[in-house]
Design an enzyme around this catalytic site. Structure first.
Site, PDB file in Angstrom:
ATOM      1  N   GLY A  71      31.026  -2.580 -28.112  1.00  0.00           N
ATOM      2  CA  GLY A  71      30.053  -1.741 -28.797  1.00  0.00           C
ATOM      3  C   GLY A  71      30.066  -0.341 -28.216  1.00  0.00           C
ATOM      4  CG  ASN A 151      19.113  -1.547 -25.549  1.00  0.00           C
ATOM      5  OD1 ASN A 151      18.950  -0.612 -26.333  1.00  0.00           O
ATOM      6  ND2 ASN A 151      19.325  -1.368 -24.262  1.00  0.00           N
ATOM      7  CD  GLN A 179      20.613  -5.752 -28.041  1.00  0.00           C
ATOM      8  OE1 GLN A 179      20.206  -6.854 -28.426  1.00  0.00           O
ATOM      9  NE2 GLN A 179      21.243  -5.599 -26.900  1.00  0.00           N
ATOM     10  CB  SER A 199      28.727  -5.478 -29.403  1.00  0.00           C
ATOM     11  OG  SER A 199      29.322  -6.066 -28.264  1.00  0.00           O
ATOM     12  CG  HIS A 201      28.806  -9.164 -25.560  1.00  0.00           C
ATOM     13  ND1 HIS A 201      27.761  -9.190 -24.664  1.00  0.00           N
ATOM     14  CD2 HIS A 201      29.092  -7.856 -25.727  1.00  0.00           C
ATOM     15  CE1 HIS A 201      27.456  -7.947 -24.303  1.00  0.00           C
ATOM     16  NE2 HIS A 201      28.253  -7.121 -24.936  1.00  0.00           N
ATOM     17  CB  THR A 237      48.561  -5.116 -28.766  1.00  0.00           C
ATOM     18  OG1 THR A 237      49.774  -4.367 -28.688  1.00  0.00           O
ATOM     19  CG2 THR A 237      48.848  -6.497 -29.335  1.00  0.00           C
ATOM     20  CB  CYS A 323      24.227  -0.723 -18.227  1.00  0.00           C
ATOM     21  SG  CYS A 323      23.205   0.122 -19.405  1.00  0.00           S
TER      22      CYS A 323
HETATM   23  C1  PLP Z   1      22.018  -1.075 -28.491  1.00  0.00           C
HETATM   24  C2  PLP Z   1      23.302  -1.289 -27.772  1.00  0.00           C
HETATM   25  N1  PLP Z   1      24.362  -0.515 -28.054  1.00  0.00           N
HETATM   26  C3  PLP Z   1      25.538  -0.674 -27.443  1.00  0.00           C
HETATM   27  C4  PLP Z   1      25.720  -1.636 -26.480  1.00  0.00           C
HETATM   28  C5  PLP Z   1      27.043  -1.763 -25.809  1.00  0.00           C
HETATM   29  O1  PLP Z   1      27.750  -2.880 -26.268  1.00  0.00           O
HETATM   30  P1  PLP Z   1      28.929  -3.487 -25.380  1.00  0.00           P
HETATM   31  O2  PLP Z   1      28.290  -4.299 -24.323  1.00  0.00           O
HETATM   32  O3  PLP Z   1      29.745  -4.311 -26.341  1.00  0.00           O
HETATM   33  O4  PLP Z   1      29.708  -2.335 -24.853  1.00  0.00           O
HETATM   34  C6  PLP Z   1      24.643  -2.459 -26.123  1.00  0.00           C
HETATM   35  C7  PLP Z   1      24.782  -3.462 -25.044  1.00  0.00           C
HETATM   36  O5  PLP Z   1      23.835  -3.765 -24.343  1.00  0.00           O
HETATM   37  C8  PLP Z   1      23.403  -2.283 -26.793  1.00  0.00           C
HETATM   38  O6  PLP Z   1      22.349  -3.035 -26.503  1.00  0.00           O
END
Ligand code: PLP
Length: 377
Positions: A71, A151, A179, A199, A201, A237, A323
């Site tokens: 993402g 998030n 999210q 994203s 995951h 790739t 993060c």
């Molecule tokens: C709102 C939002 N954008 C982007 C991301 C980033 O996604 P990724 O973990 O795939 O880099 C996150 C991940 O926490 C998110 O919550």
């Protein structure tokens, strides 16, 4: 120990059927999708099937999906790709104060590189102030980036309304829907956006794969240069197994939403109701939000110490963005909502998922109430 995982906004477990779908592409079907032979063509077919599945999830055409490695990469690509194609005076990037760092730090870097950047305010609920956005838009606005679901608080943003304002000024619209994907319906045509990030995951797919929806005809330069993969939009790739897992996870979303969304919301509400009975507990934000997220502050409590104590008791929660956790950077989202530092530092994020049970929620509630009580002593 029976652990309770209430951190689905950080990441979700891989759905077993997504894992099953991936395994052949980690074993015998290992070809490079760019190869002309049988091995390559089997991998190519799998990537294209996954592309169609991800496109279907958001109401896009398959040709409008660009697979990326995350993402974060998609967010970087949306802003930098738009800037790369900027012409004339139309160069300004406009975003909001509560975006993920993947957007905010890209905007900051662009500002350092000399591009005009504006950041629109949010109200106490963490919802974008549309009047402030309107004031920050102009004929020089190139791209407007507004997330769909936050998030940290789960707050849903008025993306369609923001897109209307942006269009009136002739700007492109990007939406970080990382999210929102898997938690609520996402439709690129209804939102009327040009670019949209997902994203895998966060929706029970594998880590390390994301996508950027790029509306047909959108002027966008590449972020990663090299070969001609992804219609020249993103070199490298393809992560075939990851992409296949993303497609499989995306295909499960509509049924899961129908089955789980209301159930998860009810569990979240029950969890939150009980926590809010703790003296000095307050809900952070009261507007519309996704079903799975609760964000509560406990007066006088240090949320980081709380998260660590909860982990020792078997409850996985978070202080905010994953993060930011681990660092002591206070949440920029809660700050932007106007909360004083003490309240920001005492905020706990709980995010439920498909497999969360009533028993787990009750156990987590008991443990949180007990730990908060203990820490207050
Ligand atoms: C709102 C939002 N954008 C982007 C991301 C980033 O996604 P990724 O973990 O795939 O880099 C996150 C991940 O926490 C998110 O919550």
């Amino acid at each position: 120990m029976n652990r309770v995982y209430l951190d689905h906004n950080a990441t979700t477990p891989l759905d077993p059927s997504a894992l099953e779908a991936m395994i052949p592409y980690l074993r015998e079907t290992f070809g490079n999708p760019s190869s002309l032979h049988w091995f390559g063509q089997r991998a190519r077919a799998a990537v294209e099937e996954a592309r169609a599945r991800v496109a279907a999830l958001i109401g896009a055409d398959a040709a409008e999906i660009v697979f990326t490695a995350s993402g974060s990469e998609s967010d970087n690509m949306a802003l930098r790709g738009a800037v790369a194609k900027a012409t004339g005076a139309r160069r300004r990037v406009v975003t909001t104060a509560v975006e993920h760092h993947a957007v905010l730090n890209t905007a900051r870097a662009l500002r350092e590189e000399g591009h005009p950047v504006e950041v629109a305010r949010v109200n106490q609920d963490g919802r974008l102030d549309l009047d402030d956005l309107r004031d920050k838009l102009g004929d020089a606005t190139l791209v407007v980036s507004v997330m769909l679901a936050n998030n940290e608080t789960g707050a849903l943003q008025p993306v369609a309304a923001a897109a209307r304002l942006a269009r009136e000024r002739g700007a492109l619209v990007h939406c970080d829907a990382v999210q929102a994907g898997g938690k609520t319906s996402v439709d690129v045509r209804a939102l009327d956006v040009d670019l949209l990030t997902l994203s895998a995951h966060k929706l029970y797919g594998p880590k390390g794969v994301g996508c950027l929806y790029v509306r047909r005809g959108t002027p966008l330069g590449p972020l990663v240069r090299g070969g001609a993969q992804e219609r020249n939009r993103r070199a490298g790739t393809e992560n075939v197994a990851g992409v296949v897992g993303f497609g499989a996870a995306a295909a499960l979303v509509p049924e899961s939403l129908a089955k789980d969304e209301a159930r998860i919301a009810a569990l979240r509400d029950r969890l939150e109701e009980r926590l809010l009975r703790v003296p000095g507990a307050r809900r952070n934000g009261s507007g519309p939000r996704v079903a799975n997220t609760a964000n509560v502050s406990f007066e006088g409590i240090d949320a980081e110490a709380l998260v660590i104590a909860l982990d020792l008791e078997g409850v996985a929660a978070s202080t905010g963005a994953a993060c930011a956790a681990g660092g002591i950077e206070p949440s920029h989202v809660l700050k932007a909502m106007g909360f004083p530092p003490e309240r920001v530092q005492s905020s706990l994020r709980l995010s439920l998922g498909r497999t969360t049970t009533e028993a787990e929620v009750e156990r987590a509630d008991d443990i949180i109430v007990a730990v908060v009580g203990r820490q207050r002593k």
